[in-house]
Design a protein around this motif. Structure first.
Motif, PDB file in Angstrom:
ATOM      1  N   CYS A 170      75.025  -4.760 -19.480  1.00  0.00           N
ATOM      2  CA  CYS A 170      75.928  -3.269 -19.797  1.00  0.00           C
ATOM      3  C   CYS A 170      77.865  -3.942 -19.353  1.00  0.00           C
ATOM      4  O   CYS A 170      78.331  -3.508 -18.802  1.00  0.00           O
ATOM      5  CB  CYS A 170      75.023  -2.213 -18.678  1.00  0.00           C
ATOM      6  SG  CYS A 170      73.920  -1.551 -19.082  1.00  0.00           S
ATOM      7  N   CYS A 194      73.747  -3.942 -14.863  1.00  0.00           N
ATOM      8  CA  CYS A 194      73.193  -5.284 -15.292  1.00  0.00           C
ATOM      9  C   CYS A 194      74.175  -6.112 -15.958  1.00  0.00           C
ATOM     10  O   CYS A 194      74.789  -5.560 -16.210  1.00  0.00           O
ATOM     11  CB  CYS A 194      71.869  -4.872 -15.950  1.00  0.00           C
ATOM     12  SG  CYS A 194      72.681  -4.518 -17.090  1.00  0.00           S
ATOM     13  N   CYS A 225      69.689  -0.984 -12.508  1.00  0.00           N
ATOM     14  CA  CYS A 225      71.236  -0.594 -12.848  1.00  0.00           C
ATOM     15  C   CYS A 225      71.979   0.761 -13.764  1.00  0.00           C
ATOM     16  O   CYS A 225      71.389   1.468 -13.907  1.00  0.00           O
ATOM     17  CB  CYS A 225      71.216  -0.994 -14.258  1.00  0.00           C
ATOM     18  SG  CYS A 225      72.203  -0.852 -15.826  1.00  0.00           S
ATOM     19  N   GLY A 256      73.483   1.731 -15.593  1.00  0.00           N
ATOM     20  CA  GLY A 256      74.500   1.527 -17.330  1.00  0.00           C
ATOM     21  C   GLY A 256      72.537   2.346 -17.733  1.00  0.00           C
ATOM     22  O   GLY A 256      72.319   3.206 -18.554  1.00  0.00           O
ATOM     23  N   CYS A 257      71.736   1.030 -17.891  1.00  0.00           N
ATOM     24  CA  CYS A 257      70.464   1.956 -18.825  1.00  0.00           C
ATOM     25  C   CYS A 257      69.220   1.410 -17.728  1.00  0.00           C
ATOM     26  O   CYS A 257      68.483   2.019 -18.858  1.00  0.00           O
ATOM     27  CB  CYS A 257      70.333   0.571 -19.786  1.00  0.00           C
ATOM     28  SG  CYS A 257      70.335  -1.788 -18.165  1.00  0.00           S
TER      29      CYS A 257
HETATM   30 ZN   LIG Z   1      71.830  -1.965 -17.906  1.00  0.00          ZN
END
Ligand SMILES: [Zn+2]
Ligand SMILES: [Zn+2]
Length: 202
Positions: free
Chosen positions: A197, A194, A173, A175-176
């Motif tokens: 996120c 994900c 992902c 994002g994270c």
């Molecule tokens: Zn994520």
């Protein structure tokens, strides 16, 4: 039942002594025998269990997993929740299935209901705070009962099995940074992220 090794192994895996876990083990072993198949770490078998959520005797599911090798991790066990201690085991290779259900003879049922272990569990006492010999009493009742006293064995039926395609790709992902199965990824502003996120709920 002579070979107690699998019983000891189940109880160790399951974490406490209980009749429902042992019942699952016995019914899983019976289903294997009726289908003429072995416990497997591959995905040749699929189990559908009928225990539901948040009710007693849910431990049945661990006995089934241990007996058959159908596990949550491999994804070859699923619930059809009806609150029953029953399993349908499917031999995917030969497209055959059998359903085995807990149907206790009344004398056995009375012994289990009246056992100190069961009465204490009914009062909310955790299994591990009940004396060992009282734990063993209910385990042995289930382990030693004749098959016809504890279960109903259905006929072997034809059961066509369509294997769903497994998505093997896992991606990071943006994002994270966590690893996520590709089919669960979303795209936000052109970036793969994900579900957590993405801000989307589905
Ligand atoms: Zn994520
Ligand atoms: Zn249990």
């Amino acid at each position: 039942m002579d070979d107690k090794q699998i019983l000891h192994d189940l109880l160790k895996f399951h974490g406490h002594y209980c009749w429902a876990g042992v019942g699952g083990l016995r019914m899983g072993l019976t289903a294997l025998r009726i289908l003429g198949v072995q416990r497997t770490g591959a995905k040749a078998l699929h189990a559908i269990i009928e225990t539901g959520y948040n009710h007693s005797a849910g431990c049945f599911a661990d006995g089934i997993q241990y007996a058959t090798g159908c596990t949550l991790g491999k994804g070859n066990i699923e619930r059809n929740p009806k609150g029953k201690l029953a399993v349908t085991l499917i031999d995917k290779k030969h497209n055959k299935a059998v359903r085995v259900a807990y149907r206790p003879a009344s004398a056995l049922m009375q012994k289990i209901v009246n056992a100190p272990f069961t009465r204490k569990r009914g009062l909310g006492i955790p299994p591990d705070q009940i004396p060992k010999e009282e734990q063993e009493e209910v385990v042995n009742l289930m382990w030693e009962a004749p098959e016809q006293d504890i279960m109903l064995i259905g006929p072997v039926t034809d059961r066509e099995w369509q294997e769903e395609e497994e998505i093997t790709r896992l991606v990071l992902c943006e994002g994270c940074g966590e690893l996520v199965a590709e089919s669960y990824m979303r795209v936000v502003n052109g970036k793969p992220v994900c579900m957590d996120c993405s801000g989307y709920s589905v």
